[in-house]
Scaffold this motif. Structure first.
Motif, mmCIF file in Angstrom:
data_model
loop_
_atom_site.group_PDB
_atom_site.id
_atom_site.type_symbol
_atom_site.label_atom_id
_atom_site.label_comp_id
_atom_site.label_asym_id
_atom_site.label_seq_id
_atom_site.Cartn_x
_atom_site.Cartn_y
_atom_site.Cartn_z
ATOM 1 N N ARG A 133 -0.805 6.284 -1.798
ATOM 2 C CA ARG A 133 -0.021 5.670 -0.732
ATOM 3 C C ARG A 133 -0.744 5.746 0.603
ATOM 4 N NH1 ARG A 133 5.165 8.805 -2.951
ATOM 5 N NH2 ARG A 133 6.040 7.200 -4.306
ATOM 6 N N LEU B 296 -4.186 3.736 0.700
ATOM 7 C CA LEU B 296 -3.907 2.306 0.764
ATOM 8 C C LEU B 296 -3.021 1.934 1.954
ATOM 9 C CD1 LEU B 296 -3.254 1.633 -3.041
ATOM 10 C CD2 LEU B 296 -5.334 1.147 -1.732
ATOM 11 N N GLY B 297 -2.425 2.948 2.594
ATOM 12 C CA GLY B 297 -1.561 2.687 3.741
ATOM 13 C C GLY B 297 -0.278 1.978 3.367
ATOM 14 N N ASP B 298 0.223 2.228 2.149
ATOM 15 C CA ASP B 298 1.420 1.560 1.665
ATOM 16 C C ASP B 298 2.419 2.590 1.137
ATOM 17 O OD1 ASP B 298 3.354 -0.048 0.585
ATOM 18 O OD2 ASP B 298 2.030 -1.110 -0.821
ATOM 19 N N SER C 264 5.372 2.120 0.288
ATOM 20 C CA SER C 264 6.361 1.553 -0.625
ATOM 21 C C SER C 264 5.940 1.628 -2.092
ATOM 22 C CB SER C 264 6.621 0.085 -0.260
ATOM 23 O OG SER C 264 5.467 -0.709 -0.495
ATOM 24 N N LEU C 265 4.737 2.122 -2.379
ATOM 25 C CA LEU C 265 4.306 2.229 -3.773
ATOM 26 C C LEU C 265 5.291 3.112 -4.549
ATOM 27 C CD1 LEU C 265 0.432 2.720 -3.460
ATOM 28 C CD2 LEU C 265 1.659 0.669 -4.193
#
Length: 390
Positions: free
Chosen positions: A247, A250-252, A254-255
């Motif tokens: 997370r 990837l800077g996400d 919401s995974l």
């Protein structure tokens, strides 16, 4: 003289005494700094207070402590003897009680005295991290190790007792069931779990009442659900896990956790296909090492003090190696340097904030060790390649 010095520090009672001293000193130092320094203990103490007063255990009480409780109502029974004491005494005794359980579990492992001492020495940095926050994870690690050792020795009731305590306090204890297939008397174990589950379910109701007890279990489920969602945030001191690494890199945020948890569970389960290894103590102990790491690496709630659990798994893996190679030693050093000392003054503050915390790098060495453990569980001969004490 040199041999006597080394011998002195490889005697387990000496290491245990140092641990107990550290337990008391860390608690006392926190008490000396004032309530803002021992917030976790105040939160734990008030699980008992709020249970006795029939107040919602999962509401916020900013006038008493910050953060929120995520332990089951059964925890009120365990913390009660410490909560009724003045904070200074209660804190010291709480830390000492946790470390005694942890040390007892190490003592029961099928290792030599020197190996047990080395285990403790290599875990001491992670222990201090957990002790400074009065973490139950110290005791939980001990309970999980004791449950596995009990299975190894054919003591199913003891195993059930340890697993049920861990589960009713902090749901993670349920992973102790990873040793279920190795049990000689599964019926006896299931019956013991059933009896202890009823007992632990009812005990908090002696402090409050039946309605409050049942409602607290429902509230606990809701609390854990909300906590899991709140952990999936970038840049916090939570989610030091496999999911957290991806997370944050990837800077996400919401995974979904399930994208990692389901494949992780499949990989974790693959060694159970090696039925011919079940009876071997070394195989069972390596499953324990895998379990301790899996618990931390696939939980979005994993934070720095949680890693006493994972690092204990690393030590079991390392100490079992009959012929330690360069890769084994390199992985151990990687764990000690980055996982154990990642948040210490060994690293500059900017590096800790911009890399270790930002990208959940504390988890990376343990991820690599877990992958190595899975490889060994799938390929090695556990009758020849590992060593355990009788």
């Amino acid at each position: 003289m040199k041999e006597k010095f080394i011998s002195f520090f490889t005697r387990f009672p000496i290491v245990a005494a140092i641990y107990i001293l550290v337990a008391g000193l860390t608690a006392f130092s926190k008490y000396q700094r004032g309530p803002e320094s021992y917030n976790n203990y105040l939160l734990f103490k008030n699980v008992f207070v709020h249970t006795s007063e029939k107040l919602n255990l999962y509401s916020l009480y900013p006038e008493l402590y910050f953060d929120s409780n995520h332990y089951g109502v059964f925890f009120s029974v365990l913390i009660a003897p410490f909560a009724v004491l003045p904070d200074g005494f209660g804190m010291v005794l709480w830390n000492v009680a946790n470390v005694l359980l942890f040390l007892f579990a190490i003592y029961k492992l099928p290792f030599t005295e020197t190996q047990k001492s080395l285990f403790a020495w290599l875990c001491i940095q992670e222990y201090i991290t957990a002790a400074l926050y009065f973490q139950f994870n110290i005791a939980l690690t001990g309970l999980l190790m004791l449950s596995a050792v009990a299975v190894l020795r054919g003591r199913e009731i003891h195993s059930a007792f340890s697993i049920m305590i861990g589960t009713f306090v902090k749901i993670y204890g349920v992973v102790g069931l990873s040793a279920f297939l190795f049990m000689k008397n599964k019926t006896k174990f299931i019956a013991a779990c059933f009896v202890f589950a009823i007992l632990f379910f009812l005990l908090p109701m002696l402090i409050s009442d039946a309605h409050f007890g049942v409602q607290s279990y429902l509230d606990w489920y809701q609390s854990l659900t909300e906590k899991n969602l709140s952990n999936q945030v970038l840049g916090t001191r939570q989610d030091y896990s496999v999911m957290g690494v991806f997370r944050r890199i990837l800077g996400d945020a919401s995974l979904p956790t399930l994208w990692f948890l389901i494949p992780g569970m499949v990989v974790f389960a693959l060694p159970y296909l090696r039925f011919n290894q079940y009876k071997l103590p070394a195989f069972q102990m390596m499953i324990l090492a895998s379990t301790l790491l899996f618990l931390v690496l696939f939980s979005s709630g994993s934070e720095s003090p949680t890693y006493i659990i994972a690092v204990s798994g690393v030590m079991i893996w390392f100490l079992m190696q009959k012929n330690k190679n360069k890769l084994d030693v390199a992985l151990l050093i990687f764990v000690i340097v980055l996982t154990c000392f990642g948040f210490s003054d060994v690293f500059p503050k900017s590096f800790k904030e911009n890399y270790i915390m930002k990208y959940s790098l504390k988890a990376v060495p343990c991820i690599l060790v877990w992958m190595k453990i899975i490889y060994e569980l799938l390929t090695r001969d556990f009758e020849k390649d590992y060593i355990l004490a009788k």
